[in-house]
Design an enzyme around this catalytic site. Structure first.
Site, PDB file in Angstrom:
ATOM      1  N   HIS A   1      43.168  45.242  29.403  1.00  0.00           N
ATOM      2  CA  HIS A   1      42.387  44.536  30.416  1.00  0.00           C
ATOM      3  C   HIS A   1      41.445  43.509  29.800  1.00  0.00           C
ATOM      4  O   HIS A   1      40.934  43.696  28.714  1.00  0.00           O
ATOM      5  CB  HIS A   1      41.635  45.493  31.332  1.00  0.00           C
ATOM      6  CG  HIS A   1      40.720  46.466  30.692  1.00  0.00           C
ATOM      7  ND1 HIS A   1      39.916  47.300  31.428  1.00  0.00           N
ATOM      8  CD2 HIS A   1      40.478  46.763  29.401  1.00  0.00           C
ATOM      9  CE1 HIS A   1      39.228  48.055  30.608  1.00  0.00           C
ATOM     10  NE2 HIS A   1      39.540  47.750  29.392  1.00  0.00           N
ATOM     11  N   ASN A   2      41.277  42.421  30.519  1.00  0.00           N
ATOM     12  CA  ASN A   2      40.348  41.346  30.155  1.00  0.00           C
ATOM     13  C   ASN A   2      40.834  40.481  28.993  1.00  0.00           C
ATOM     14  O   ASN A   2      40.097  39.594  28.559  1.00  0.00           O
ATOM     15  CB  ASN A   2      38.954  41.873  29.797  1.00  0.00           C
ATOM     16  CG  ASN A   2      38.428  42.890  30.782  1.00  0.00           C
ATOM     17  OD1 ASN A   2      38.589  42.711  31.988  1.00  0.00           O
ATOM     18  ND2 ASN A   2      37.835  43.952  30.304  1.00  0.00           N
TER      19      ASN A   2
END
Lengths: 374, 374, 374
Positions: A272-273
């Site tokens: 994620h991210n």
């Protein structure tokens, strides 16, 4: 290699070249056929594997011998390779060949021509949405969209013109897919994932599953975890390809962002991210932990691993199997792989590895002894 | 970051806090709004990304500057961080803030509140079992179970109350799933798999495929193999999350057992007969070979590898990319990663690696020379 | 371990042995039951786990104590182990046991008997093709083929006699699957994939996705890529097993070829144009980059990685976690794994690793000093 087309459907070389995308390439046809009909090209093969209805190519003079003996009815070579062939074998002058400044790129472009030519003709009278697909009434489908058996398209999803969903693709709420994309069978897109134009997503791809986020929570039990819900999206640029069984997780608060023309192989995990820059290519089995940023035009070798929260700059090339555990800001090639050896040798050397700091101290102490003597 | 809720649906801060699970947390609201209405909170953002209808948080004083300039309408800080802000900027006294002894955990609990608030309202009149699902007559479904399009639930399966199967989940014979679990689209559970309460299983998960077991069998051919059928189950405790495309194989004779509150990321492989203790968290791309036991409260870093038949005790932390090839009984952090370097440097040093045992001999020999001299 | 069969359905030991495939094995029944009825065998268990209706086995004398105390109603041992038991415990003479020259192989063969016995009886009156499956009219199905719910079989596919497709398998155009194969739920075969007889393919397997091939194409953008369409097939021999979520890509111009009796575990990636020799076994999480050839009877340990365009000969054994970056032509065992240690120790030693070439120079220089002194 089987022929890619029936001979009856195969084009003559000059027509093939006229219909192939040759933008950015310099090329010309050579060989005796210039005075008669150019040969019919029914497929593409390697120099050794091509039959007499297939075209082949060479990218370097080291294939000279294979070139001279290839059964291919035409070959793509650079003018320089061509010259070397002419010097080695005067009869080469009569060979049908495509002189091109970049044979490998022309080969790629030719494969694209054949790929299109091989597509089964779509029966325009057949329904574009298979009877077994489940499409929400609020989904928006562009012109020419085709949806295969067993697909599910949820509320609010938008699918761009001419995009094809093969069997059993699952498209979550409010997903947005660009034009001219191809989803192979069994792609899963969680809610709100965004895909650009001309994407190719392979079977088993999962985009938008929850990032791995938990806060330590000892309220209920020592060592307990409290889930951090993941609110970001996965956003892919245009011209992205994602290989089979690759997963890209949605961001926690921000989005996970994949740039334009990023090429991602099979079984890759992007946390994620993360943010991946344009034109970066990632080989199979790579893992990138959360919140890491990779620059543009990077190549990441197979099974390379990246710790989280790192920054890797543009034009960085990571060798396969390397663990990247800190920022890399300078372009270049980086490697960190334990060299393999016969098992007994490895055992001997690996044992010493545990004593390296001690050995350095011993060397230093010897040096001090030596210098105090002199 | 888009707002998580429309402003019209967003709660005031005091209502949000009242409805959030704050068990085990100490907290209080501060700031001028105590005398008027608390602001409306429509989402959660990072300090830099939060807009003026969003709450944010800081876990350490190193974010002081970001705190002081954040646009967030409210922030969660510890009393200690709050004090530092007050000292740095007297106007901070009027800032809306939540003082809390554990801002990160409160952030996690708030994400859970928003996650629930964002769920589309289930149309109670809609059938709980989609028309395209295939559910065996002997399957037992608890109250409030919902089964999405294309799911298959085989004979004898039991699904606990309020559990949701999203599209295309495949539930084998005699599978048992606890209450309040969520299976994202396209989860596959082989026969007899057992799942506890409140599980979250992501797309592409496969639980209960055959463990990798073959006996050498030279009867038919040198090097031949005879399959060992796998009779154990996969058993998951309560509160387990399993990430996208992770696989956990069934045991050979015994079960493969995953404890309570174990958190498993994407693309992980857990071999047959493994046992994972409660609260252990496993980052992406980890592989655990068969019959290995991992203790409680361990953390296994991304792409770590475990040989088979090992015992790893409680409270062991393995760095990403580490190959664990022997038992670890003592709590602590363990690492084994080849440090990466610019390629040419790596090449130089890796070459010497093959000579380590020899170098140690040479150092020893120098030392003996030196000592015989003195 | 639960019993595998109800006692009422379980066979007596002599019938079990008569119905088990014992080709290539030497065996005899021993123990007091020779004079009465042989015990009923309802399952198989480990020495420690087997109950009194289960058979167990031992492969080495180191399990002597477990053998002597096992509750199993019968045990499989070698004559040599049997002799050791007799010497340790005279009462052993009355124990029901199967003397066999290869207990582990007999165990494997027994599991196969139980696996068949446990199969739910197929209702012959039920339709062989589930009503929700979508089978193209030009697909050819052999006798006794069964196709589960949600499967899609495209034009021109051929499925051999008695092959079973469990739920949601997707079979592309012109795929050819041999006889007596088992596709677990949710296997995806792209167009033209070819599978031999008696294959077992697990959930999430993807065979025939595009190989990862792109030509650099700076025409549109610096760093751009042009896709090379992939025309080869994936071809599997007979008796191949492929584990959950494993992917094998189609070849570029030639085929990707997996030999006979190759055993492939979960989450493995095999790139385009690879060739794997007969009887080779590949443990989980292995990655093999494109155009690499692996010989016969190799074993590749978990998470081993192979660079592309390599040749690995017959009878080569690679330890788990090893990165193979060059050809291996000599049979033997090869390893390259960084030994793990407590984190602080690792840090100390890893730092020195970056100075190895320098340390070697310093040792050489000390040696020269020493030799010039003497």
């Amino acid at each position: 290699m089987p022929l890619l087309l029936n001979l009856s459907a195969a084009p003559a070389l000059d027509r093939l070249m006229a219909e192939t995308d040759t933008r950015g390439l310099e090329w010309s046809l050579q060989g005796h056929a210039a005075q008669s009909a150019w040969p019919t090209i029914a497929g593409i093969g390697s120099l050794a594997g091509a039959g007499e209805s297939e075209i082949s190519f060479a990218v370097s003079k080291k294939y000279l011998q294979a070139l001279l003996t290839s059964q291919a009815c035409a070959v793509i070579v650079t003018p320089e390779i061509d010259q070397a062939c002419l010097e080695a074998e005067p009869g080469w002058f009569d060979r049908v060949r495509v002189l091109c400044n970049n044979p490998y790129l022309l080969y790629a472009r030719l494969t694209q021509w054949f790929e299109r030519a091989r597509q089964p003709v779509v029966d325009a009278s057949a329904p574009a949405i298979h009877a077994t697909a489940v499409v929400a009434p609020t989904a928006e489908l562009g012109e020419g969209v085709r949806i295969g058996p067993g697909c599910v398209v949820e509320e609010g999803a938008k699918i761009g013109a001419r995009t094809v969903l093969e069997a059993a693709c699952l498209i979550g709420r409010d997903v947005d897919i660009g034009e001219d994309s191809l989803l192979h069978p069994r792609v899963t897109l969680y809610a709100r994932v965004q895909i650009g134009a001309r994407a190719i997503l392979h079977s088993g791809v999962v985009l938008g599953a929850d990032g791995f986020g938990f806060a330590p929570d000892h309220h209920q039990a020592r060592g307990g975890w409290s889930k951090i819900a993941q609110f970001g999206r996965v956003v892919l640029g245009d011209d992205v390809e994602v290989g089979a069984n690759t997963t890209i997780d949605r961001g926690a608060l921000e989005d996970t962002v994949i740039g334009n023309d990023v090429k991602i192989d099979n079984q890759i995990m992007i946390g994620h991210n993360c943010r991946i820059g344009d034109h970066t290519a990632i080989a199979a089995c790579v893992g990138i932990a959360g919140s890491t940023t990779i620059g543009q035009r990077c190549t990441l070798g197979g099974a390379a691993m990246f710790s989280g929260h790192l920054t890797v700059g543009d034009d960085v090339h990571i060798s396969g199997g390397t663990a990247v555990t800190s920022d890399i800001l300078k372009p270049g090639r980086y490697t960190g792989v334990f060299p393999y050896a016969e098992h007994a040798d490895w055992q001997r050397n690996a044992a010493v590895l545990q004593q390296l700091a001690q050995i350095r101290r011993r060397v230093r102490s010897l040096e001090q002894g030596a210098s105090s003597e002199s």
